[in-house]
Design a protein around this motif. Sequence first.
Motif, PDB file in Angstrom:
ATOM      1  N   TYR A 171       0.887  -1.175   0.000  1.00 42.21           N
ATOM      2  CA  TYR A 171       0.000   0.000   0.000  1.00 42.21           C
ATOM      3  C   TYR A 171       0.920   1.219   0.000  1.00 42.21           C
TER       4      TYR A 171
ATOM      5  N   SER B 251      -1.108  -5.443  -5.666  1.00 45.92           N
ATOM      6  CA  SER B 251      -1.668  -6.681  -5.137  1.00 45.92           C
ATOM      7  C   SER B 251      -1.476  -7.774  -6.179  1.00 45.92           C
TER       8      SER B 251
ATOM      9  N   ARG C 270      -3.001 -11.963  -7.655  1.00 45.97           N
ATOM     10  CA  ARG C 270      -3.937 -13.074  -7.574  1.00 45.97           C
ATOM     11  C   ARG C 270      -3.188 -14.408  -7.521  1.00 45.97           C
TER      12      ARG C 270
ATOM     13  N   TYR D 294      -3.488  -0.968  -8.528  1.00 46.72           N
ATOM     14  CA  TYR D 294      -4.460   0.134  -8.489  1.00 46.72           C
ATOM     15  C   TYR D 294      -3.724   1.464  -8.334  1.00 46.72           C
TER      16      TYR D 294
ATOM     17  N   PRO E 292     -12.299   0.209  -0.659  1.00 42.93           N
ATOM     18  CA  PRO E 292     -11.550  -1.062  -0.645  1.00 42.93           C
ATOM     19  C   PRO E 292     -10.211  -1.026   0.097  1.00 42.93           C
ATOM     20  N   THR E 293      -9.823   0.116   0.613  1.00 39.70           N
ATOM     21  CA  THR E 293      -8.473   0.253   1.179  1.00 39.70           C
ATOM     22  C   THR E 293      -8.145  -0.769   2.262  1.00 39.70           C
TER      23      THR E 293
HETATM   24  C1  PHB Z   1      -7.154  -6.663  -4.510  1.00 40.82           C
HETATM   25  O1  PHB Z   1      -6.256  -7.517  -4.634  1.00 40.82           O
HETATM   26  O2  PHB Z   1      -8.012  -6.475  -5.380  1.00 40.82           O
HETATM   27  C2  PHB Z   1      -7.192  -5.841  -3.268  1.00 40.82           C
HETATM   28  C3  PHB Z   1      -6.324  -6.150  -2.229  1.00 40.82           C
HETATM   29  C4  PHB Z   1      -6.339  -5.373  -1.084  1.00 40.82           C
HETATM   30  C5  PHB Z   1      -7.204  -4.308  -0.987  1.00 40.82           C
HETATM   31  C6  PHB Z   1      -8.097  -4.019  -2.021  1.00 40.82           C
HETATM   32  C7  PHB Z   1      -8.081  -4.792  -3.169  1.00 40.82           C
HETATM   33  O3  PHB Z   1      -7.180  -3.543   0.127  1.00 40.82           O
END
Ligand code: PHB
Length: 392
Positions: free
Chosen positions: A203, A214, A216, A224, A295-296
């Motif tokens: 972050y 981030s 997957r 982001y 979403p933070t």
């Molecule tokens: C994401 O991987 O989409 C994601 C991860 C952490 C967050 C928000 C989104 O705080």
Amino acid sequence: MRSQRTQIGIIGGGPSGLLLSQLLQLRGIETVVLEKQSREHVLGRIRAGVLEHSFAALMREAQVGERMDREGQVHDGFFIAHNEIKTRVDVRALTGKSVIVYGQTELTRDLYEARSQSGAAVIHNAKDVRPHALETSRPYLTGRAGTEDIRVDCDYIVGCDGYHGVSRLTIPDDKLKVYERMYPFGWLGVLSRTKPVSPELIYAAHARGFALCSLRSAALSRYYVQVSLTETVHDWSDDQFFGELRRRLPEDIAAELISGPSIEKSVVPLRSSVVEPMRFGNLFLAGDAAHIVPPTGARGLNTAGSDIYYLYHALVDHYRNRDHRGLENYSQRALARVWKCQRFSWWMTRLLHCFPEDSDFDRRIQDTELAYLFSSDAALVSLAENYVGLPL
Ligand code: PHB
Ligand code: RFL
């Protein structure tokens, strides 16, 4: 007209509706799920990535945790970058708990598989769904599937239809209070088939705006950047996106960042919202239908999970043990946790973003908040215990 009867009618086949349906069926309680979109459409939405341990436990209880445990990545910490400094928050050391990085798309796929295998009713492309007779003991749902009109008679209806759903809108205005806060920015998100820049999330608070790295999987990155509310995906080529992301990261990380073509790109505005109460007559609201967080703090899906946990246990107690207290207390109990998650998401958002209206004083306070965080074990524990999920 196709008519059927069930115990629980669920509006919305996103993660909340599917998880509730799966859990209830395992305890012998019948459900019908009405989902407005096709399965492919629901699975095409790229959303949450971080699961708290109690959400993961609920997936296992629903007997859909196997792939999550095999393919999901256990993360014991994450980083906060501020200017050129990157500090690790060791959530495992601070709380004894970890989070799992496993995409919402994947867990929704697992839930759909489980629902199909058990022959459960998930009616896709259900249009014009409406709940009726909510203040009676015979509520029902109507809608259309293809050219056929449908009616589902139920004991209870659960609105799991997200922020833009119909459930909340059917509650009379004078029976519900909406608490809302809009933020003057959004997040532009990109999914790319590239090696993530860091095995743990980063972050980043930067004078040009917030950024998040981030992932997957080991080969799929999710990035982001904070953008203004007027910007759309068409304003950002992939090159511009990765250029801006690099500018907001410490130099050593930016140098390691591998860019690649986006396979998904979207903008989401940030807002906090809660409706109270989360029940009207025999309609219960759960998940994004009742509350939205920015979403933070990675709380949205996890908070939906805590609603489902309370409602699932309340319904099992009601049907199995004739104990109705869980249903009576559902709204109050769920809201107590929802508000704590709201507070944390608001705080993380405030800590890490650039607010256009901020004065020099506000910016110094923000810098000091970060400096304090990294100088105080108590402050770090507070951050970490919220990030891994407060007790249910
Ligand atoms: C994401 O991987 O989409 C994601 C991860 C952490 C967050 C928000 C989104 O705080
Ligand atoms: P959903 O997922 O919105 O599903 C609602 C479903 O209801 C259907 N529907 C209807 N069906 C029938 N009739 C109608 N009238 C209907 N209206 C709507 C919709 O088609 C849909 O399928 O709500 P649910 O199930 O409550 O799940 C909530 C989560 O999706 C949401 O909280 C998270 O994605 C939030 N979120 C995150 N949460 C986390 O816990 N961790 C994260 O890391 C995280 N990252 C995020 C996120 C959300 C994001 N966006 C896009 C808002 C990152 C992003 C970018």
